[in-house]
Write a protein that holds these residues in place. Structure first.
Motif, PDB file in Angstrom:
ATOM      1  N   ALA A  29     -57.261  60.947  11.696  1.00  0.00           N
ATOM      2  CA  ALA A  29     -56.287  60.104  11.004  1.00  0.00           C
ATOM      3  C   ALA A  29     -55.952  58.839  11.781  1.00  0.00           C
ATOM      4  O   ALA A  29     -55.557  57.829  11.192  1.00  0.00           O
ATOM      5  CB  ALA A  29     -55.015  60.903  10.726  1.00  0.00           C
ATOM      6  N   SER A  30     -56.111  58.865  13.092  1.00  0.00           N
ATOM      7  CA  SER A  30     -55.780  57.685  13.894  1.00  0.00           C
ATOM      8  C   SER A  30     -56.720  56.519  13.603  1.00  0.00           C
ATOM      9  O   SER A  30     -56.391  55.365  13.888  1.00  0.00           O
ATOM     10  CB  SER A  30     -55.832  58.027  15.386  1.00  0.00           C
ATOM     11  OG  SER A  30     -57.161  58.298  15.804  1.00  0.00           O
ATOM     12  N   LEU A  31     -57.874  56.813  13.023  1.00  0.00           N
ATOM     13  CA  LEU A  31     -58.868  55.787  12.738  1.00  0.00           C
ATOM     14  C   LEU A  31     -58.784  55.270  11.307  1.00  0.00           C
ATOM     15  O   LEU A  31     -59.602  54.443  10.901  1.00  0.00           O
ATOM     16  CB  LEU A  31     -60.270  56.346  13.004  1.00  0.00           C
ATOM     17  CG  LEU A  31     -60.542  56.850  14.420  1.00  0.00           C
ATOM     18  CD1 LEU A  31     -61.953  57.390  14.524  1.00  0.00           C
ATOM     19  CD2 LEU A  31     -60.292  55.752  15.447  1.00  0.00           C
ATOM     20  N   TYR A  32     -57.822  55.766  10.551  1.00  0.00           N
ATOM     21  CA  TYR A  32     -57.701  55.400   9.152  1.00  0.00           C
ATOM     22  C   TYR A  32     -56.381  54.686   8.892  1.00  0.00           C
ATOM     23  O   TYR A  32     -55.357  55.000   9.506  1.00  0.00           O
ATOM     24  CB  TYR A  32     -57.756  56.646   8.272  1.00  0.00           C
ATOM     25  CG  TYR A  32     -59.129  57.250   8.150  1.00  0.00           C
ATOM     26  CD1 TYR A  32     -59.722  57.902   9.220  1.00  0.00           C
ATOM     27  CD2 TYR A  32     -59.833  57.167   6.951  1.00  0.00           C
ATOM     28  CE1 TYR A  32     -60.987  58.445   9.102  1.00  0.00           C
ATOM     29  CE2 TYR A  32     -61.095  57.711   6.830  1.00  0.00           C
ATOM     30  CZ  TYR A  32     -61.674  58.352   7.909  1.00  0.00           C
ATOM     31  OH  TYR A  32     -62.919  58.895   7.793  1.00  0.00           O
ATOM     32  N   CYS A  33     -56.418  53.772   7.957  1.00  0.00           N
ATOM     33  CA  CYS A  33     -55.188  53.275   7.370  1.00  0.00           C
ATOM     34  C   CYS A  33     -54.706  54.357   6.411  1.00  0.00           C
ATOM     35  O   CYS A  33     -55.495  54.854   5.592  1.00  0.00           O
ATOM     36  CB  CYS A  33     -55.457  51.970   6.624  1.00  0.00           C
ATOM     37  SG  CYS A  33     -53.973  51.186   5.985  1.00  0.00           S
ATOM     38  N   MET A  34     -53.437  54.743   6.516  1.00  0.00           N
ATOM     39  CA  MET A  34     -52.936  55.835   5.693  1.00  0.00           C
ATOM     40  C   MET A  34     -51.650  55.428   4.997  1.00  0.00           C
ATOM     41  O   MET A  34     -50.943  54.524   5.453  1.00  0.00           O
ATOM     42  CB  MET A  34     -52.696  57.081   6.552  1.00  0.00           C
ATOM     43  CG  MET A  34     -53.966  57.597   7.207  1.00  0.00           C
ATOM     44  SD  MET A  34     -53.790  59.220   7.915  1.00  0.00           S
ATOM     45  CE  MET A  34     -53.655  60.233   6.435  1.00  0.00           C
ATOM     46  N   GLY A  35     -51.369  56.118   3.912  1.00  0.00           N
ATOM     47  CA  GLY A  35     -50.187  55.725   3.159  1.00  0.00           C
ATOM     48  C   GLY A  35     -49.581  56.853   2.356  1.00  0.00           C
ATOM     49  O   GLY A  35     -50.165  57.926   2.214  1.00  0.00           O
ATOM     50  N   TRP A  36     -48.413  56.564   1.845  1.00  0.00           N
ATOM     51  CA  TRP A  36     -47.701  57.440   0.921  1.00  0.00           C
ATOM     52  C   TRP A  36     -47.530  56.713  -0.406  1.00  0.00           C
ATOM     53  O   TRP A  36     -47.120  55.543  -0.424  1.00  0.00           O
ATOM     54  CB  TRP A  36     -46.327  57.822   1.466  1.00  0.00           C
ATOM     55  CG  TRP A  36     -46.352  58.755   2.621  1.00  0.00           C
ATOM     56  CD1 TRP A  36     -46.273  58.435   3.945  1.00  0.00           C
ATOM     57  CD2 TRP A  36     -46.452  60.182   2.569  1.00  0.00           C
ATOM     58  NE1 TRP A  36     -46.332  59.572   4.717  1.00  0.00           N
ATOM     59  CE2 TRP A  36     -46.438  60.661   3.887  1.00  0.00           C
ATOM     60  CE3 TRP A  36     -46.548  61.111   1.519  1.00  0.00           C
ATOM     61  CZ2 TRP A  36     -46.518  62.020   4.202  1.00  0.00           C
ATOM     62  CZ3 TRP A  36     -46.635  62.453   1.823  1.00  0.00           C
ATOM     63  CH2 TRP A  36     -46.614  62.907   3.150  1.00  0.00           C
ATOM     64  N   TYR A 102     -60.613  50.240   4.853  1.00  0.00           N
ATOM     65  CA  TYR A 102     -59.721  49.132   5.139  1.00  0.00           C
ATOM     66  C   TYR A 102     -58.810  49.462   6.314  1.00  0.00           C
ATOM     67  O   TYR A 102     -58.245  50.544   6.383  1.00  0.00           O
ATOM     68  CB  TYR A 102     -58.866  48.804   3.913  1.00  0.00           C
ATOM     69  CG  TYR A 102     -59.675  48.326   2.738  1.00  0.00           C
ATOM     70  CD1 TYR A 102     -60.203  49.225   1.815  1.00  0.00           C
ATOM     71  CD2 TYR A 102     -59.915  46.977   2.552  1.00  0.00           C
ATOM     72  CE1 TYR A 102     -60.950  48.790   0.737  1.00  0.00           C
ATOM     73  CE2 TYR A 102     -60.657  46.527   1.472  1.00  0.00           C
ATOM     74  CZ  TYR A 102     -61.181  47.446   0.571  1.00  0.00           C
ATOM     75  OH  TYR A 102     -61.918  47.006  -0.483  1.00  0.00           O
ATOM     76  N   ASN A 103     -58.655  48.506   7.202  1.00  0.00           N
ATOM     77  CA  ASN A 103     -57.726  48.678   8.320  1.00  0.00           C
ATOM     78  C   ASN A 103     -56.289  48.354   7.911  1.00  0.00           C
ATOM     79  O   ASN A 103     -55.343  48.812   8.554  1.00  0.00           O
ATOM     80  CB  ASN A 103     -58.131  47.784   9.484  1.00  0.00           C
ATOM     81  CG  ASN A 103     -59.432  48.236  10.120  1.00  0.00           C
ATOM     82  OD1 ASN A 103     -59.734  49.426  10.158  1.00  0.00           O
ATOM     83  ND2 ASN A 103     -60.203  47.282  10.610  1.00  0.00           N
ATOM     84  N   TYR A 104     -56.155  47.533   6.867  1.00  0.00           N
ATOM     85  CA  TYR A 104     -54.849  47.163   6.349  1.00  0.00           C
ATOM     86  C   TYR A 104     -54.848  47.537   4.881  1.00  0.00           C
ATOM     87  O   TYR A 104     -55.657  47.022   4.116  1.00  0.00           O
ATOM     88  CB  TYR A 104     -54.594  45.667   6.525  1.00  0.00           C
ATOM     89  CG  TYR A 104     -54.780  45.204   7.936  1.00  0.00           C
ATOM     90  CD1 TYR A 104     -55.990  44.688   8.365  1.00  0.00           C
ATOM     91  CD2 TYR A 104     -53.746  45.313   8.864  1.00  0.00           C
ATOM     92  CE1 TYR A 104     -56.170  44.283   9.677  1.00  0.00           C
ATOM     93  CE2 TYR A 104     -53.911  44.903  10.169  1.00  0.00           C
ATOM     94  CZ  TYR A 104     -55.124  44.394  10.571  1.00  0.00           C
ATOM     95  OH  TYR A 104     -55.295  44.000  11.872  1.00  0.00           O
ATOM     96  N   CYS A 105     -53.982  48.448   4.494  1.00  0.00           N
ATOM     97  CA  CYS A 105     -54.069  48.985   3.150  1.00  0.00           C
ATOM     98  C   CYS A 105     -52.694  49.075   2.524  1.00  0.00           C
ATOM     99  O   CYS A 105     -51.708  49.429   3.197  1.00  0.00           O
ATOM    100  CB  CYS A 105     -54.733  50.359   3.158  1.00  0.00           C
ATOM    101  SG  CYS A 105     -53.931  51.556   4.232  1.00  0.00           S
ATOM    102  N   SER A 106     -52.626  48.713   1.257  1.00  0.00           N
ATOM    103  CA  SER A 106     -51.397  48.875   0.507  1.00  0.00           C
ATOM    104  C   SER A 106     -51.656  49.018  -0.986  1.00  0.00           C
ATOM    105  O   SER A 106     -50.733  49.309  -1.736  1.00  0.00           O
ATOM    106  CB  SER A 106     -50.436  47.697   0.743  1.00  0.00           C
ATOM    107  OG  SER A 106     -51.034  46.493   0.322  1.00  0.00           O
ATOM    108  N   LEU A 107     -52.888  48.816  -1.408  1.00  0.00           N
ATOM    109  CA  LEU A 107     -53.249  48.922  -2.811  1.00  0.00           C
ATOM    110  C   LEU A 107     -53.916  50.269  -3.070  1.00  0.00           C
ATOM    111  O   LEU A 107     -54.721  50.743  -2.267  1.00  0.00           O
ATOM    112  CB  LEU A 107     -54.204  47.794  -3.205  1.00  0.00           C
ATOM    113  CG  LEU A 107     -53.702  46.376  -2.980  1.00  0.00           C
ATOM    114  CD1 LEU A 107     -54.797  45.379  -3.337  1.00  0.00           C
ATOM    115  CD2 LEU A 107     -52.451  46.112  -3.794  1.00  0.00           C
TER     116      LEU A 107
END
Length: 124
Positions: A29-36, A102-107
């Motif tokens: 998980a440290s290598l992934y962009c993650m979200g809720w 993606y290193n930066y994710c929000s979509l």
């Protein structure tokens, strides 16, 4: 096989707090962009918060800024969402997600892997 398993949902009164966890397996998980994300009945799924690869930064939706905090514990391969000052409109199924590209994710389209979701109910 990648698995994201959310826990910590439940029922709370308005103004209360809940903490969600998402344990990842099959990926670091440290290598992934993650979200809720969350989805309320009759509404589309929406981003709540994301944390960029390498903890390079975070993103919050306007509706939760100042109330929710996203974090992760790399040693436990786990993503967290601390939710304070909960409102009835926060009630939804909350999903954990990971982006492999993606290193930066929000979509939503940027995320590859999804958990099954955990229900959060907020009573007024």
């Amino acid at each position: 096989q990648v698995q994201l398993v959310e826990t910590g949902g439940g029922s709370v009164q308005a103004g209360g707090s809940l903490s969600l966890s998402c344990r990842a397996s099959g990926l670091d998980a440290s290598l992934y962009c993650m979200g809720w994300f969350r989805q309320a009945p009759g509404k589309e799924r929406e981003i709540v918060a994301s944390i960029y690869t390498g903890n390079a930064g975070t993103h919050y939706s306007d509706s939760v800024t100042g109330r929710f905090t996203i974090s992760r514990d790399n040693a436990k391969n786990t993503l967290y969402l601390q939710m304070n000052s909960l409102k009835p409109e926060d009630a939804a199924v909350y999903y954990c997600a990971a982006s492999s590209r993606y290193n930066y994710c929000s979509l939503e389209s940027q995320f590859t892997y999804w958990g099954q979701g955990t229900q959060v109910t907020v009573s007024s």
